[in-house]
Design a protein around this motif. Sequence first.
Motif, short mmCIF file in Angstrom:
data_model
loop_
_atom_site.label_atom_id
_atom_site.label_comp_id
_atom_site.label_asym_id
_atom_site.label_seq_id
_atom_site.Cartn_x
_atom_site.Cartn_y
_atom_site.Cartn_z
N PHE A 902 97.55 14.66 34.32
CA PHE A 902 97.71 13.24 33.95
C PHE A 902 97.70 13.08 32.42
O PHE A 902 98.56 12.42 31.84
N SER A 903 96.73 13.75 31.74
CA SER A 903 96.63 13.63 30.28
C SER A 903 97.93 14.09 29.62
O SER A 903 98.45 13.43 28.72
N GLN A 904 98.44 15.22 30.09
CA GLN A 904 99.68 15.76 29.48
C GLN A 904 100.86 14.80 29.70
O GLN A 904 101.65 14.55 28.79
N GLN A 905 100.93 14.27 30.95
CA GLN A 905 102.04 13.34 31.25
C GLN A 905 102.01 12.14 30.30
O GLN A 905 103.02 11.74 29.74
N ILE A 906 100.79 11.57 30.14
CA ILE A 906 100.65 10.37 29.30
C ILE A 906 101.05 10.69 27.85
O ILE A 906 101.81 9.97 27.22
N LEU A 907 100.52 11.81 27.33
CA LEU A 907 100.78 12.15 25.92
C LEU A 907 102.26 12.43 25.67
O LEU A 907 102.75 12.23 24.57
N ARG A 908 102.96 12.88 26.72
CA ARG A 908 104.39 13.21 26.52
C ARG A 908 105.28 11.98 26.47
O ARG A 908 106.35 12.00 25.91
N GLU A 909 104.83 10.87 27.12
CA GLU A 909 105.76 9.74 27.32
C GLU A 909 105.52 8.66 26.27
O GLU A 909 104.58 7.88 26.37
N ARG A 910 106.40 8.61 25.24
CA ARG A 910 106.20 7.62 24.19
C ARG A 910 107.34 6.62 24.13
O ARG A 910 107.37 5.77 23.23
N LYS A 917 103.72 3.41 33.66
CA LYS A 917 103.16 2.58 34.74
C LYS A 917 103.14 3.36 36.05
O LYS A 917 102.18 3.27 36.82
N GLU A 918 104.20 4.13 36.30
CA GLU A 918 104.25 4.92 37.55
C GLU A 918 103.16 5.99 37.55
O GLU A 918 102.51 6.23 38.57
N MET A 919 102.96 6.65 36.37
CA MET A 919 101.93 7.70 36.30
C MET A 919 100.55 7.10 36.59
O MET A 919 99.74 7.71 37.30
N VAL A 920 100.30 5.93 36.02
CA VAL A 920 98.98 5.30 36.19
C VAL A 920 98.78 4.92 37.66
O VAL A 920 97.70 5.12 38.22
N LYS A 921 99.84 4.39 38.29
CA LYS A 921 99.72 4.03 39.72
C LYS A 921 99.38 5.25 40.55
O LYS A 921 98.51 5.22 41.42
N GLU A 922 100.09 6.32 40.29
CA GLU A 922 99.90 7.57 41.02
C GLU A 922 98.45 8.06 40.84
O GLU A 922 97.77 8.42 41.80
N PHE A 923 97.99 8.05 39.58
CA PHE A 923 96.68 8.58 39.25
C PHE A 923 95.56 7.72 39.86
O PHE A 923 94.58 8.24 40.37
N THR A 924 95.75 6.39 39.83
CA THR A 924 94.70 5.51 40.36
C THR A 924 94.55 5.73 41.87
O THR A 924 93.44 5.68 42.41
N LEU A 926 95.04 8.59 43.44
CA LEU A 926 94.28 9.84 43.58
C LEU A 926 92.79 9.57 43.36
O LEU A 926 91.94 10.04 44.12
N CYS A 927 92.49 8.78 42.31
CA CYS A 927 91.09 8.49 41.98
C CYS A 927 90.40 7.74 43.11
O CYS A 927 89.20 7.87 43.33
N ARG A 928 91.16 6.92 43.83
CA ARG A 928 90.56 6.08 44.87
C ARG A 928 90.61 6.75 46.24
O ARG A 928 90.23 6.16 47.25
N GLY A 929 91.19 7.96 46.28
CA GLY A 929 91.28 8.66 47.57
C GLY A 929 92.27 7.99 48.51
O GLY A 929 92.18 8.11 49.73
N LEU A 930 93.25 7.26 47.94
CA LEU A 930 94.21 6.56 48.79
C LEU A 930 95.57 7.22 48.79
O LEU A 930 96.52 6.71 49.36
N HIS A 931 95.69 8.32 48.07
CA HIS A 931 97.03 8.90 47.91
C HIS A 931 97.56 9.39 49.24
O HIS A 931 96.87 10.08 49.97
#
Length: 939
Positions: A902-910, A917-924, A926-931
């Motif tokens: 996730f960190s690498q994806q965010i840092l790459r996209e400027r 927004k899609e990366m954050v949705k995906e990551f949230t 995973l964090c919530r165990g809803l993936h």
Amino acid sequence: SLLQALHQLYYDPNIENKNLAQKWLMQAQVSPQAWHFSWLLLHMDKVPEIQYFGASALHIKISRYWNDIPADQYESLKSQLFTHITRFASGSKIVLTRLCVALASLALSMMPEAWPCAVADMVRMFQAEDSNVDGRARCLALLELLTVLPEEFQTSRLPQYRKGQVRSVLAQECSSVFPLLEQLLQQQDSPGFIKQKVLKCFSSWVQLEIPLMDCENLIQAAFTSLQDPELFDTAVEAVVNAISQPDAQRYVNTLLKLIPPVLGLQEQLRQAVQSGDMETSHGICRIAVALGENHSRALLDQVEHWQSFLALVNMIMFCTGIPGHYPVNETTSSLTLTFWYTLQDDILSFEPDKQAVYQQVYRPVYFQLVDVLLHKAQFPSDEEYGFWSSDEKEQFRIYRVDISDTLMYVYEMLGAELLSSLYDKLGRLLTNTEQPSTWQHTEALLYGFQSIAETIDVNYSDVVPGLIGLIPRISISNVQLADTVMFTIGALSEWLADHPVMINNVLPLVLQALGNPELSISSVSTLKKICRECKYDLPPYAANIVAVSQEVLMKQIHKTSQCMWLMQALGFLLSALQVEEILKNLHSLITPYIQQLEKLADEAPNPSNKLAIIHILGLLSNLFTTLDISHHDDDHENNEVKKLPVQQGPNPVVVVLQQVFQLIQKVLSKWLNDAQVVESVCAIFEKSVKTLLDDFAPMVPQLCEMLGQMYSTIPQASAIDLTRQLVHIFAHEPAHFPPIKALFLLVTSVTLTLFQQGPRDHPDIVDSFMQLLAQALKRKPDLFLCSNLDVKAVFQCGVLSLKFPEAPTVKASCGFFTELLPRCGEIAPVGQVVHENGKVLLQAVLEGVGGQASRSLMDHFAEILFALNKHCFSYLSIWIKEAMQQDGFPSARITPEQKENFSQQILRERVNKRRVKEMVKEFTLLCRGLHGTEYTADY
């Protein structure tokens, strides 16, 4: 204890015990022991409620925990279920159904590999002779099983690829089911309840997208069953379900074969209508509409069969015009309205030659439809309408709105000729002295006209002048007709603006109606439309309009919201007058209210004078919302010519505000504690600022001073919102900005103090404050250069606000940071604070994404991450690494690899914000165990 819990659930009067029992039992159903106790509970000596629980537990285990069942137990489970279904065939119906659902679920999970030909097996098993159970009970049990099988498929949790696979297996297996169903329907000695069950079973199967031609024999048998009153409802469902499945349009020959049996129902339909049998007429209408609406395109394509389709259309027309008043004597006509939309769309979608042929056939049909609809839209006699319940009246009102929408749609097909025909009918009606018409007839024709004029530009119609000439000839004898006359005039207000000589034909009617409380909504909204659209042609009538409005306001004829509309109408009207005229009218209009307000300001605060104060302040706000002599909102290109010369001298609204300013301060001083009164005061100025824009300048110093005093005494969100409005409008006016700057700094320091005392009780203030900061950064970023603005404290408040439970507040805080971060480079104090404290912001954002904040806010958090990456890249790469090294952060469900990824994806996209927004949705997720769960489907 299981039996005890069941006993509590069913028989204990204490609701809390019931709830506890239910909770415990739900846990028991999913426990590993459920396999064992389910069969025990199904013993024949138990009561049905307990047996039902056992059967349910089996179904839950099979449908939800299929993977827990070892493959070597499938067969024994299957045979036990068969045995129990046979045993319950003549036992309790609810238990039988649950057992059938459990076996159906088992079959869906096993087919096709582990249980090929499952359906054929079921049929064979139940047709085998079993001396213990009588044939009829066995037959019913089989039908129940076959009925629940497709239903269980529709609701099953099979993965997508399995769903497609199982659906096609089931569709092939219908060859084991349909012959049996046909045989049972055709047997002379089959009792009614068996035939009913057969039709239900067929209904259930057709939803599996089985080719229509395979259903043909059963559909014909269902048509025959329509003659049997006992089977009628079930047969209707079966035919409608079969015809309506989306796949059916591929089988045009079968559809053509269905038209004659549908037309064959017309005699039964006429008899039902004559004898007032609403159920039968409703059912037959549903069948005709299902065929017409779902397949009009396919059937119109068969040009050589145009006559049989036209006959079907005429049958549906009969259903639209079915005798009696909706919803009291009939409920059928409303079912047909969408058919007319569909048919029109299909005709207009053909290529020009084919369209021309069909226009010739169907234009007369649509003219007939207009007559039928206007007949159906007529009110019943006054006497009859008096007996209707309020619910029936409301249903009738909605039905008329649906008719109105249909007429507006039909205009596309019939064009200007439709208006001419309505006008001719109305003219004949109103000028025919031989036969006086009923008001209902007149009202319906006008209603048709209004329906079209409300949304379609009638400026080019040659019949409107005639209509405006006819309106005064209508003798208005009752409220419904008067309302429709008003709304029709309102719908023609834009036309009146282009033909001002006609205003005098209708304005007196509107002013007269204003005095009637029963016409409150229609008369006030019509006057408002006329004042908005025709304001440049109204000066000759202004004195009269103001006088009548004042009279009705003083008599308190109208409810609060209509009084507010009326004030807006007067604001439009006055905008077109000369300044001295405006002031004269304002004086006479407002003075009585000012006197009332002076009296109220002297009284001690109590609930009744609070309402009166809010009412008067509301009237002033609404007047100032539309009173605009600089014509900011004139977007009518044709009004360019009529524009008045720009006025010199102060704006009339400012003159009035300055006169009442001290009085308003006096009211405020007593009511500072009351958020609603403070809001009403702020609203007056907010509406005026929005309308006057820079003309408001003379008011700025005193308003800023008053707001500062107000906010320092008792902070309220509405005061911040008004400050935001001032910043927005005067940001680039150096002459007027100093008092606003002082106010901004004062509001900021008072709010920072509030944060030290604990802001949790004031989410609305925090929300408004964040919006104010964002506005300041957007319009006037150098405010953040002021030496007495504590940028660091403001930043920390923003971070705190991100953790509020109220979503709007969090959204506003995100908005603040999204404006702040891009300013890192140009405003040194901002850059310094962000570089020193940015890690705290990142930490808060990641906590929100990790599951602390609502999922609906993720896009806003993504914006902050994107801004951090764009404007503080070198810092972010260090911060994100440090933050992600914390154990269990931002969520215990995440692996170190997922964090790193996730960190690498965010840092790459400027560049691409949408990707972030899609990366954050995906990551949230995973964090919530809803993936990958069903929760994400709608996300």
